[in-house]
Design a protein around this motif. Structure first.
Motif, PDB file in Angstrom:
ATOM      1  N   GLU A 134       0.865  -1.172   0.000  1.00 38.71           N
ATOM      2  CA  GLU A 134       0.000   0.000   0.000  1.00 38.71           C
ATOM      3  C   GLU A 134       0.910   1.233   0.000  1.00 38.71           C
ATOM      4  OE1 GLU A 134      -2.236   3.198   1.531  1.00 38.71           O
ATOM      5  OE2 GLU A 134      -0.860   2.155   2.870  1.00 38.71           O
ATOM      6  N   ARG A 135       0.455   2.304  -0.603  1.00 37.34           N
ATOM      7  CA  ARG A 135       1.313   3.450  -0.873  1.00 37.34           C
ATOM      8  C   ARG A 135       2.148   3.911   0.317  1.00 37.34           C
ATOM      9  NH1 ARG A 135       1.245   8.009  -4.615  1.00 37.34           N
ATOM     10  NH2 ARG A 135       2.482   9.610  -3.667  1.00 37.34           N
ATOM     11  N   SER A 136       1.480   4.160   1.453  1.00 36.27           N
ATOM     12  CA  SER A 136       2.247   4.745   2.554  1.00 36.27           C
ATOM     13  C   SER A 136       3.270   3.751   3.094  1.00 36.27           C
ATOM     14  CB  SER A 136       1.315   5.240   3.660  1.00 36.27           C
ATOM     15  OG  SER A 136       0.480   4.211   4.088  1.00 36.27           O
ATOM     16  N   VAL A 137       2.938   2.449   3.016  1.00 42.83           N
ATOM     17  CA  VAL A 137       3.912   1.444   3.457  1.00 42.83           C
ATOM     18  C   VAL A 137       5.096   1.440   2.500  1.00 42.83           C
ATOM     19  CG1 VAL A 137       4.273  -0.999   3.945  1.00 42.83           C
ATOM     20  CG2 VAL A 137       2.061   0.053   4.429  1.00 42.83           C
TER      21      VAL A 137
ATOM     22  N   TYR B 232      10.140   1.453   2.492  1.00 47.62           N
ATOM     23  CA  TYR B 232      11.042   1.043   1.426  1.00 47.62           C
ATOM     24  C   TYR B 232      11.677   2.236   0.712  1.00 47.62           C
ATOM     25  CZ  TYR B 232       9.029  -3.480   2.370  1.00 47.62           C
ATOM     26  OH  TYR B 232       8.644  -4.620   3.005  1.00 47.62           O
ATOM     27  N   LEU B 233      10.892   2.965  -0.053  1.00 44.58           N
ATOM     28  CA  LEU B 233      11.488   3.971  -0.930  1.00 44.58           C
ATOM     29  C   LEU B 233      12.111   5.142  -0.176  1.00 44.58           C
ATOM     30  CD1 LEU B 233       9.086   4.091  -3.982  1.00 44.58           C
ATOM     31  CD2 LEU B 233      10.759   2.400  -3.295  1.00 44.58           C
ATOM     32  N   ASP B 234      11.374   5.718   0.775  1.00 43.35           N
ATOM     33  CA  ASP B 234      11.887   6.930   1.413  1.00 43.35           C
ATOM     34  C   ASP B 234      13.011   6.647   2.396  1.00 43.35           C
ATOM     35  OD1 ASP B 234      10.209   8.340  -0.097  1.00 43.35           O
ATOM     36  OD2 ASP B 234       8.797   8.891   1.483  1.00 43.35           O
ATOM     37  N   VAL B 235      13.217   5.391   2.737  1.00 43.21           N
ATOM     38  CA  VAL B 235      14.359   5.061   3.578  1.00 43.21           C
ATOM     39  C   VAL B 235      15.418   4.336   2.755  1.00 43.21           C
ATOM     40  CG1 VAL B 235      13.199   5.077   5.795  1.00 43.21           C
ATOM     41  CG2 VAL B 235      13.070   3.040   4.377  1.00 43.21           C
ATOM     42  N   GLY B 236      15.126   4.125   1.482  1.00 41.69           N
ATOM     43  CA  GLY B 236      16.107   3.501   0.595  1.00 41.69           C
ATOM     44  C   GLY B 236      16.391   2.047   0.928  1.00 41.69           C
ATOM     45  N   GLU B 237      15.411   1.336   1.458  1.00 45.47           N
ATOM     46  CA  GLU B 237      15.605  -0.069   1.842  1.00 45.47           C
ATOM     47  C   GLU B 237      14.892  -0.982   0.855  1.00 45.47           C
ATOM     48  OE1 GLU B 237      17.563  -1.153   4.209  1.00 45.47           O
ATOM     49  OE2 GLU B 237      18.071   0.849   4.931  1.00 45.47           O
TER      50      GLU B 237
ATOM     51  N   LEU C 156      -2.750   3.524  14.287  1.00 45.29           N
ATOM     52  CA  LEU C 156      -1.842   2.379  14.206  1.00 45.29           C
ATOM     53  C   LEU C 156      -1.551   2.001  12.759  1.00 45.29           C
ATOM     54  CD1 LEU C 156      -3.136   0.124  17.114  1.00 45.29           C
ATOM     55  CD2 LEU C 156      -1.168   1.647  17.063  1.00 45.29           C
ATOM     56  N   ALA C 157      -2.392   2.470  11.838  1.00 50.09           N
ATOM     57  CA  ALA C 157      -2.147   2.154  10.428  1.00 50.09           C
ATOM     58  C   ALA C 157      -0.827   2.781  10.005  1.00 50.09           C
ATOM     59  CB  ALA C 157      -3.287   2.695   9.568  1.00 50.09           C
ATOM     60  N   PRO C 158      -0.134   2.117   9.082  1.00 54.64           N
ATOM     61  CA  PRO C 158       1.159   2.670   8.661  1.00 54.64           C
ATOM     62  C   PRO C 158       0.992   4.013   7.971  1.00 54.64           C
ATOM     63  CG  PRO C 158       0.504   0.840   7.253  1.00 54.64           C
ATOM     64  CD  PRO C 158      -0.457   0.879   8.383  1.00 54.64           C
ATOM     65  N   GLY C 159       2.001   4.838   8.125  1.00 53.77           N
ATOM     66  CA  GLY C 159       1.963   6.158   7.494  1.00 53.77           C
ATOM     67  C   GLY C 159       1.159   7.135   8.325  1.00 53.77           C
ATOM     68  N   ASP C 160       1.332   8.400   8.064  1.00 51.30           N
ATOM     69  CA  ASP C 160       0.481   9.383   8.727  1.00 51.30           C
ATOM     70  C   ASP C 160       0.247  10.553   7.773  1.00 51.30           C
ATOM     71  OD1 ASP C 160       2.533  11.315   9.029  1.00 51.30           O
ATOM     72  OD2 ASP C 160       3.230  10.321  10.838  1.00 51.30           O
TER      73      ASP C 160
ATOM     74  N   TYR D 143      -7.727   6.929   1.960  1.00 54.36           N
ATOM     75  CA  TYR D 143      -6.507   6.891   1.154  1.00 54.36           C
ATOM     76  C   TYR D 143      -5.560   8.017   1.528  1.00 54.36           C
ATOM     77  CZ  TYR D 143      -8.397   3.302  -1.882  1.00 54.36           C
ATOM     78  OH  TYR D 143      -8.885   2.132  -2.367  1.00 54.36           O
ATOM     79  N   GLN D 144      -6.141   9.185   1.841  1.00 48.36           N
ATOM     80  CA  GLN D 144      -5.299  10.339   2.137  1.00 48.36           C
ATOM     81  C   GLN D 144      -4.899  10.392   3.599  1.00 48.36           C
ATOM     82  OE1 GLN D 144      -8.078  13.195   0.697  1.00 48.36           O
ATOM     83  NE2 GLN D 144      -6.925  13.533  -1.177  1.00 48.36           N
ATOM     84  N   GLN D 145      -5.261   9.367   4.367  1.00 46.19           N
ATOM     85  CA  GLN D 145      -4.943   9.328   5.791  1.00 46.19           C
ATOM     86  C   GLN D 145      -5.472  10.574   6.491  1.00 46.19           C
ATOM     87  OE1 GLN D 145      -2.235   7.126   7.220  1.00 46.19           O
ATOM     88  NE2 GLN D 145      -1.794   6.038   5.346  1.00 46.19           N
ATOM     89  N   ASP D 146      -6.626  11.027   6.078  1.00 44.57           N
ATOM     90  CA  ASP D 146      -7.199  12.218   6.681  1.00 44.57           C
ATOM     91  C   ASP D 146      -7.949  11.807   7.948  1.00 44.57           C
ATOM     92  OD1 ASP D 146      -7.864  14.779   7.049  1.00 44.57           O
ATOM     93  OD2 ASP D 146      -8.844  15.073   5.110  1.00 44.57           O
ATOM     94  N   TYR D 147      -7.177  11.566   9.026  1.00 45.43           N
ATOM     95  CA  TYR D 147      -7.704  11.015  10.283  1.00 45.43           C
ATOM     96  C   TYR D 147      -9.040  11.589  10.700  1.00 45.43           C
ATOM     97  CZ  TYR D 147      -3.034   9.265  11.495  1.00 45.43           C
ATOM     98  OH  TYR D 147      -1.855   8.620  11.525  1.00 45.43           O
ATOM     99  N   MET D 148      -9.065  12.906  10.745  1.00 43.86           N
ATOM    100  CA  MET D 148     -10.213  13.568  11.358  1.00 43.86           C
ATOM    101  C   MET D 148     -11.503  13.200  10.626  1.00 43.86           C
ATOM    102  SD  MET D 148      -9.400  15.106  13.952  1.00 43.86           S
ATOM    103  CE  MET D 148      -8.094  15.857  14.862  1.00 43.86           C
TER     104      MET D 148
END
Lengths: 590, 323
Positions: free
Chosen positions: A456-459, A464-469, B29-33, B284-289
């Motif tokens: 998924e994009r943020s993962v 991976y990409l933004d840490v270069g791993e 807890l979901a990845p990314g913010d 998709y945009q992680q717009d929490y609120m």
């Protein structure tokens, strides 16, 4: 508006009364009086909610703009409506915060920038009538057009330009324009119509940045009291007031954005009175709306529908095939155990039949790319190795690197290790996944065992990409018209340790995530940013392209072409090689 | 009764608190913010930290939760990270379209499904029953997006006057144009999405009604009614139908959350400006609120819907006593 509501209520009340009476008659014999009361209640609730819903769905009545007001001293009268569709919603209507093409597509009508790109993709003045670059290249002086007014009647001055750039330089600014302005030391207004930008070092790509829709000049008198951190929330970020050819009327979430001709526009036109941008949520819906004539222009026809559309609409529609200013590639970790060998990278390139991939996945609407550049760029060179598919050559190169085919058809080195690595990419993109499947199959044919993992994009970015791993990844670049690729290939943009030296265990500083280190390229990239002389730059960037083409930090894949279509009732449409531009010059035949 | 009501309200509050915690945790807890969306990919750590601080994302989770909830109690759902607009405003401007579509879909579904289900029960194993059963399975099995696209291409593009996208023609507003012009415009826009929603929603209700009716007509009191010489029509309408309707009535309680939840596929294909798309895009945009507000709204509607279902049950069936 009020009248309509009253009528609606009355009609509903009337019908509810009659139904109730009928019900009463039906129920009389059954002694179900109490039940009937219940029905009455339910019915009344239903009727009331219907009335409510009917009135609730009344969209804000659009204020019919006072047409008689602005005609004074106006030569051209705008008429007609140009409708087109976007797949999505704007995230903001403030140009200096926009990151998506929908936001900037709208703000581009409303705001002007200092510079712009013309139909040859060359930089020309917009709000700046002309400009000067000092001999040391570090001071840019822009002379503004006189008599330019914002849509609220205030005159544009150099202070607005200074204000806009200072807003971006504010440490509390939360948008993404800051890196474009990173070498700006100071901006000063020398007079009402003269702005000076002082740079800490020569930075040629800043011209391209200043010419973008994302650098629209915002009015100081409206934004002056807004702290930079609150810019996104400020109401004028959703009610844009610019100097552009179109005035913002309204944006209705999920439905449309309406723009009206700015009759006091400083330049030529506009000739079309209304621009109606419809917001769709699905590419197929945009397509069917275009086929139905609901929208006049479509920016990308899905490849599988192009032939059908060309057949059905050939008489009333003009089709234009345009290249995309960007390309797709597979990044290879340059210090990877197997991939660090240039022979292996070249062999991987020779194994691929990229034209077949384009023909299969994009039905031929695309071009093979051999280095970090696309054919429409002024700095592009074709004088590079084209890497046509050559399996013998690939085998030979693998052999030189010490890889021989084992019994299972895969390549093994002397230690008995198989040539295998992992590619990461993003979920949810069908075309990219099809390309990857074909690439992997073709690599398997020559004995390289590549597996792919989708995230998924943020993962994908965070881990991976933004840490270069990663070992390899598939992604694409959107390019600007400036050929600078410092962020991608300069060693200072790779992983660096605390001392600022390239180090696989350091932190990734820019987009050189493959950790490509070449002092010669570093030097060329630096030189390319330091000279405003286009001929000189052409030479520099051709050299860079040739080196990248040989050393292959990426497996360069392809760029796609879009087929755009526009109904023939639009006239004087200005096309740059990439897209239709200068909407204020267009006319519409009704 | 009063005791029961108080107990239910307390239960509802507890459930809502639980859901607010869960939906808060899931998002965090979901990845990314949201910083990934707001900042450039190559933003420096300082820039990212700066953005985190501005939006209060640097605080420990319990404090963030506390801040969020204490604002909620005041009626403040927060501000979207992406658009900078108040969340409640973003939701409210999308809600009417969703309610309108679901409301009419519900009306159509019940108006058609109830008689259809009833008839196929009364004429069990007749051709009508078989056709309805087959159609019901079709309705359930047909992928909505496919059905919608077919309607667009074979109905919308062929029949003039039927609109294939949007909710209204720009400029055609109540009060500006004559009532029937506007009504016609709204109807032309709603008809296709309504067909899709109604067709797939009808199947369940019709089958439900059929089962319920079959159950009732084999009850003793129906036999009694018949044996005392009541005309068949009366037996069916007065005795069988009303009792068969009981379980359907309580279903209406469960429809409440559906009324407020958008149908993402339908909305995207027909560009219906409803709430479902806003929800998906915000995820998709992680717009929490925005996402958290959605979850909470959905939970609130579900809890209220269940509550109404219980009350409705009691109202329509005197045998049931709640305490």
């Amino acid at each position: 508006m009020l009248d309509g509501r009253i009528v609606a209520h009355r009609a509903n009340l009337y019908s509810s009364l009659t139904t109730n009476i009928e019900l009463e008659n039906n129920n009389k014999n059954n002694g179900g009086y109490i039940r009937m009361k219940k029905y009455l209640l339910i019915l009344t609730v239903l009727v009331l909610s219907t009335a409510l819903i009917l009135s609730g769905c009344t969209p804000e009545a659009t204020t019919d703009p006072d047409e008689g007001e602005n005609t004074e001293g106006q030569t051209a009268t705008a008429s007609g409506m140009f409708t087109y569709g976007f797949n999505g919603e704007p995230a903001t209507l403030n140009p200096i915060l926009s990151t998506d093409s929908i936001s900037s597509g709208i703000t581009n009508f409303v705001y002007d920038s200092l510079l712009k790109e013309d139909e040859n993709l060359e930089i020309v003045g917009e709000l700046a009538e002309n400009w000067e670059v000092s001999d040391d290249g570090k001071t840019l002086t822009f002379f503004l057009q006189d008599e330019v007014y914002f849509h609220d009647g205030e005159q544009l001055t150099a202070d607005d330009v200074v204000f806009t750039i200072n807003m971006i330089l504010d440490p509390k600014y939360t948008g993404v324009r800051a890196s474009d302005m990173k070498y700006v030391e100071e901006v000063v207004a020398n007079s009402d119509l003269e702005v000076q930008i002082k740079l800490s070092q020569v930075d040629v790509p800043i011209m391209e940045a200043l010419a973008g829709a994302g650098m629209g000049i915002i009015p100081e008198h409206i934004f002056k009291d807004v702290p930079a951190e609150d810019l996104r929330e400020f109401e004028a970020s959703w009610n844009p007031v610019g100097t552009g050819p179109y005035k913002f009327i309204e944006y209705v979430s999920g439905q449309y954005t309406v723009l009206e001709a700015n009759e006091n526009y400083w330049g030529e036109g506009p000739f079309i009175k209304t621009i109606m941008i419809k917001h769709f949520q699905d590419n197929q819906s945009v397509l069917s709306a275009f086929e139905n004539g609901d929208i006049d222009y479509i920016a990308k026809i899905p490849v599988e529908d192009i032939d059908r559309l060309k057949e059905n609409l050939s008489e009333e529609v003009t089709f234009v095939e345009t290249p995309n200013n960007g390309y797709y590639y597979i990044g290879l970790k340059q210090n990877h155990e197997y991939l660090k060998d240039q022979n292996v990278r070249q062999a991987l390139m020779y194994s691929l039949d990229r034209q077949t991939i384009i023909d299969t996945v994009f039905q031929g609407y695309g071009t093979v790319i051999n280095s970090h550049s696309v054919p429409i760029s002024w700095a592009h060179t074709d004088d590079v190795n084209e890497y046509p598919q050559d399996l013998e050559k690939a085998e030979q190169l693998f052999a030189e690197a010490g890889w021989t085919k084992g019994e299972d058809g895969f390549l093994y080195n002397e230690d008995g290790d198989k040539l295998e690595f992992t590619m990461v990419s993003m979920t949810g993109e069908e075309e990219k996944a099809n390309v990857i499947a074909m690439v992997i199959e073709q690599w398997k044919n020559v004995g390289a065992d590549v597996s792919v993992e989708y995230y998924e994009r943020s993962v994908l970015f965070n881990q991976y990409l933004d840490v270069g791993e990663f070992e390899s990844y598939m992604w694409g670049w959107n390019l600007s018209n400036d050929p600078d690729s410092f962020n991608q290939f300069h060693s200072s943009q790779a992983k660096l340790n605390e001392a600022g030296e390239p180090d696989p265990n350091g932190t990734l500083k820019g987009f050189n995530d493959c950790e490509y280190i070449n002092p010669e390229v570093d030097q060329l990239l630096e030189a390319g940013r330091q000279t405003y002389d286009t001929e000189e730059r052409k030479v520099i960037y051709a050299q860079i392209q040739q080196i990248l083409n040989e050393e292959l930090p990426y497996i360069f894949l392809y760029t796609t072409n879009d087929v755009k279509a526009i109904y023939n009732n639009l006239e004087d449409v200005v096309w740059s090689p990439l897209e239709p531009i200068d909407h204020h010059l267009w006319k519409i035949v009704e | 009764m009063k005791k029961y009501l108080i107990r239910r309200v307390i239960q509802m509050v507890i459930v809502l608190i639980g859901i607010s915690i869960i939906s808060f945790l899931i998002m965090h807890l979901a990845p990314g913010d949201p910083v990934d969306i707001l900042a450039e990919r190559n933003a420096t750590p300082e820039q990212k930290a700066n953005i985190r601080e501005i939006y209060g994302l640097n605080e420990p989770l319990p404090i963030q939760y506390f801040n969020w909830v204490s604002n909620l109690v005041k009626g403040d759902f927060g501000t979207s990270f992406v658009t900078g607009r108040p969340v409640i405003e973003m939701i409210l401007e999308r809600l009417p379209a969703t309610i309108i579509l679901n409301f009419w879909a519900m009306i159509v579904i019940y108006l058609v499904a109830i008689p259809v289900g009833m008839i196929s029960a009364l004429k069990q194993y007749s051709w009508f029953d078989h056709v309805v059963t087959t159609l019901a399975f079709f309705g359930k099995a047909l992928p909505q997006f496919w059905f919608a696209l077919m309607l667009i291409y074979y109905v919308g593009l062929k029949i003039p006057g039927i609109e294939i996208s949007g909710i209204a023609t720009y400029g055609v507003d109540w009060g500006v144009q004559p009532f029937f012009t506007v009504l016609k415009d709204r109807a032309a826009h709603i008809v296709l999405p309504l067909i899709v929603l109604a067709f797939s929603g009808m199947a369940g209700i019709a089958r439900y009604m059929r089962a319920s009716m079959l159950d009732v007509v084999h009850q003793d009191y129906i036999r009694t009614a018949r044996s005392k010489g009541l005309p068949e029509k009366k037996v069916i309408t007065n005795h069988a139908f009303r009792n068969a309707l009981l379980p359907i009535v309580t279903l209406i309680g469960f429809e409440l959350p559906i009324l407020f939840s958008g149908a993402v596929i339908i909305e995207s294909i027909f560009s219906w400006p409803g709430i479902g798309l806003l929800a998906i895009n915000s995820i998709y945009q992680q717009d929490y609120m925005v996402v958290m507000a959605f979850n909470l709204l959905g939970a609130l509607m579900t809890v209220i819907g269940m509550f109404l279902a219980d009350i409705l049950y009691m109202v329509v069936d005197p045998r049931i006593k709640l305490d």
